[in-house]
Design a protein around this motif. Structure first.
Motif, mmCIF file in Angstrom:
data_model
loop_
_atom_site.group_PDB
_atom_site.id
_atom_site.type_symbol
_atom_site.label_atom_id
_atom_site.label_comp_id
_atom_site.label_asym_id
_atom_site.label_seq_id
_atom_site.Cartn_x
_atom_site.Cartn_y
_atom_site.Cartn_z
ATOM 1 N N VAL A 98 0.837 -1.206 0.000
ATOM 2 C CA VAL A 98 0.000 0.000 0.000
ATOM 3 C C VAL A 98 0.868 1.250 0.000
ATOM 4 C CG1 VAL A 98 -1.734 1.299 1.307
ATOM 5 C CG2 VAL A 98 -1.857 -1.198 1.207
ATOM 6 N N ASP A 99 1.907 1.265 0.841
ATOM 7 C CA ASP A 99 2.755 2.446 0.977
ATOM 8 C C ASP A 99 4.108 2.018 1.528
ATOM 9 O OD1 ASP A 99 3.484 5.103 0.862
ATOM 10 O OD2 ASP A 99 2.083 5.776 2.417
ATOM 11 N N MET A 100 5.098 2.883 1.370
ATOM 12 C CA MET A 100 6.451 2.568 1.816
ATOM 13 C C MET A 100 7.044 3.761 2.560
ATOM 14 S SD MET A 100 7.675 0.683 -1.692
ATOM 15 C CE MET A 100 9.161 -0.050 -1.086
ATOM 16 N N GLY A 101 7.815 3.464 3.609
ATOM 17 C CA GLY A 101 8.510 4.501 4.353
ATOM 18 C C GLY A 101 9.613 5.129 3.519
ATOM 19 N N GLU A 102 10.051 6.298 3.941
ATOM 20 C CA GLU A 102 11.037 7.071 3.169
ATOM 21 C C GLU A 102 12.423 6.419 3.115
ATOM 22 O OE1 GLU A 102 11.371 8.239 7.405
ATOM 23 O OE2 GLU A 102 9.655 8.001 6.069
ATOM 24 N N MET A 103 12.711 5.499 4.022
ATOM 25 C CA MET A 103 14.043 4.879 4.048
ATOM 26 C C MET A 103 14.067 3.481 3.435
ATOM 27 S SD MET A 103 15.340 6.127 7.814
ATOM 28 C CE MET A 103 16.813 5.131 7.724
ATOM 29 N N CYS A 104 12.937 3.016 2.908
ATOM 30 C CA CYS A 104 12.896 1.677 2.315
ATOM 31 C C CYS A 104 13.919 1.555 1.195
ATOM 32 C CB CYS A 104 11.508 1.371 1.759
ATOM 33 S SG CYS A 104 10.314 0.979 3.007
ATOM 34 N N TYR A 105 14.719 0.540 1.294
ATOM 35 C CA TYR A 105 15.691 0.169 0.257
ATOM 36 C C TYR A 105 16.722 1.251 -0.059
ATOM 37 C CZ TYR A 105 12.249 -3.501 -0.301
ATOM 38 O OH TYR A 105 11.375 -4.530 -0.061
ATOM 39 N N THR A 106 16.988 2.150 0.872
ATOM 40 C CA THR A 106 17.981 3.195 0.619
ATOM 41 C C THR A 106 19.399 2.764 0.996
ATOM 42 O OG1 THR A 106 17.537 4.202 2.775
ATOM 43 C CG2 THR A 106 16.332 5.091 0.876
ATOM 44 N N ASP A 107 19.552 1.691 1.756
ATOM 45 C CA ASP A 107 20.875 1.200 2.150
ATOM 46 C C ASP A 107 21.507 0.493 0.953
ATOM 47 O OD1 ASP A 107 23.090 -0.162 3.141
ATOM 48 O OD2 ASP A 107 22.115 -0.631 5.053
ATOM 49 N N LYS A 108 22.463 1.147 0.318
ATOM 50 C CA LYS A 108 23.084 0.623 -0.913
ATOM 51 C C LYS A 108 23.899 -0.645 -0.669
ATOM 52 C CE LYS A 108 21.333 3.861 -3.349
ATOM 53 N NZ LYS A 108 20.077 3.593 -3.994
ATOM 54 N N GLU A 109 24.379 -0.843 0.553
ATOM 55 C CA GLU A 109 25.123 -2.076 0.853
ATOM 56 C C GLU A 109 24.186 -3.277 0.923
ATOM 57 O OE1 GLU A 109 27.903 -2.013 4.080
ATOM 58 O OE2 GLU A 109 28.499 0.047 3.612
ATOM 59 N N ARG A 110 23.029 -3.103 1.539
ATOM 60 C CA ARG A 110 22.069 -4.195 1.674
ATOM 61 C C ARG A 110 21.256 -4.409 0.410
ATOM 62 N NH1 ARG A 110 18.381 -3.155 6.359
ATOM 63 N NH2 ARG A 110 17.795 -5.305 6.078
ATOM 64 N N PHE A 111 21.022 -3.344 -0.341
ATOM 65 C CA PHE A 111 20.185 -3.415 -1.535
ATOM 66 C C PHE A 111 20.924 -2.802 -2.725
ATOM 67 C CE2 PHE A 111 17.456 -2.688 2.230
ATOM 68 C CZ PHE A 111 16.849 -3.933 2.289
ATOM 69 N N PRO A 112 22.046 -3.411 -3.148
ATOM 70 C CA PRO A 112 22.861 -2.821 -4.217
ATOM 71 C C PRO A 112 22.139 -2.730 -5.564
ATOM 72 C CG PRO A 112 23.602 -5.044 -3.731
ATOM 73 C CD PRO A 112 22.586 -4.689 -2.691
ATOM 74 N N ASN A 113 21.120 -3.561 -5.755
ATOM 75 C CA ASN A 113 20.382 -3.544 -7.020
ATOM 76 C C ASN A 113 19.101 -2.726 -6.945
ATOM 77 O OD1 ASN A 113 22.287 -5.236 -8.246
ATOM 78 N ND2 ASN A 113 21.294 -7.033 -7.380
ATOM 79 N N GLY A 114 18.940 -1.988 -5.859
ATOM 80 C CA GLY A 114 17.759 -1.146 -5.709
ATOM 81 C C GLY A 114 16.613 -1.834 -4.993
ATOM 82 N N PRO A 115 15.439 -1.209 -5.015
ATOM 83 C CA PRO A 115 14.273 -1.722 -4.291
ATOM 84 C C PRO A 115 13.844 -3.104 -4.770
ATOM 85 C CG PRO A 115 13.883 0.531 -5.010
ATOM 86 C CD PRO A 115 15.153 0.077 -5.662
ATOM 87 N N TRP A 116 13.383 -3.904 -3.828
ATOM 88 C CA TRP A 116 12.894 -5.244 -4.143
ATOM 89 C C TRP A 116 11.438 -5.219 -4.590
ATOM 90 C CZ3 TRP A 116 14.986 -8.358 0.651
ATOM 91 C CH2 TRP A 116 16.380 -8.428 0.574
ATOM 92 N N CYS A 117 10.710 -4.150 -4.229
ATOM 93 C CA CYS A 117 9.304 -4.036 -4.616
ATOM 94 C C CYS A 117 8.930 -2.557 -4.672
ATOM 95 C CB CYS A 117 8.400 -4.777 -3.632
ATOM 96 S SG CYS A 117 8.377 -4.049 -1.981
#
Length: 136
Positions: free
Chosen positions: A72-91
């Motif tokens: 429905v909605d996502m927080g402002e920090m979702c998937y912003t950690d480039k080390e944990r999510f190097p390929n960008g957002p998962w959804c």
């Protein structure tokens, strides 16, 4: 978009619009790395004919143990950690996602269940959630 997904999106939009109309401020805005999700409507019949109806207990168990959710909605920090999510957002907002059953903080607004889950709780994006059931 398949006919089923279009119907699901319409059903979910009706639910969300009803919640907005009645008490718009009750729908929480996720913060940080949290994702606001809701449960897709559970089919009330079984089988191809659609003549067998599920009991309310069966529907409740399916909702409780579902592992497919609608973003429905996502927080402002979702998937912003480039080390944990190097390929960008998962959804993204509007996706059906798969995660573990009972994941997140569960709550209801006007009878509709919502959950707040962590961004790293998403395990897959599901194009068509029909037929996906939690294995026992």
């Amino acid at each position: 978009m398949s006919e089923f997904l279009a119907e699901q999106a319409i059903d979910l939009s009706k639910i969300l619009n009803k919640a907005k109309e009645e008490k718009a401020k009750q729908l929480p805005k996720p913060k940080g790395y949290k994702i606001l999700v809701t449960l897709p409507p559970v089919e009330e019949t079984v089988g191809e004919s659609g003549l067998l109806y599920k009991t309310s207990t069966m529907i409740n168990h399916e909702q409780l143990l579902t592992n497919v959710l609608f973003v429905v909605d996502m927080g402002e920090m979702c998937y912003t950690d480039k080390e944990r999510f190097p390929n960008g957002p998962w959804c993204k907002k509007g996706d059906f996602v798969m995660c573990r059953a009972n994941t997140g903080t569960r709550f209801k607004i006007h009878g509709t269940e919502f959950r707040l889950i962590n961004d790293d709780s998403v395990e897959a994006v599901v194009e068509d959630p029909r037929g996906i059931e939690r294995a026992s």
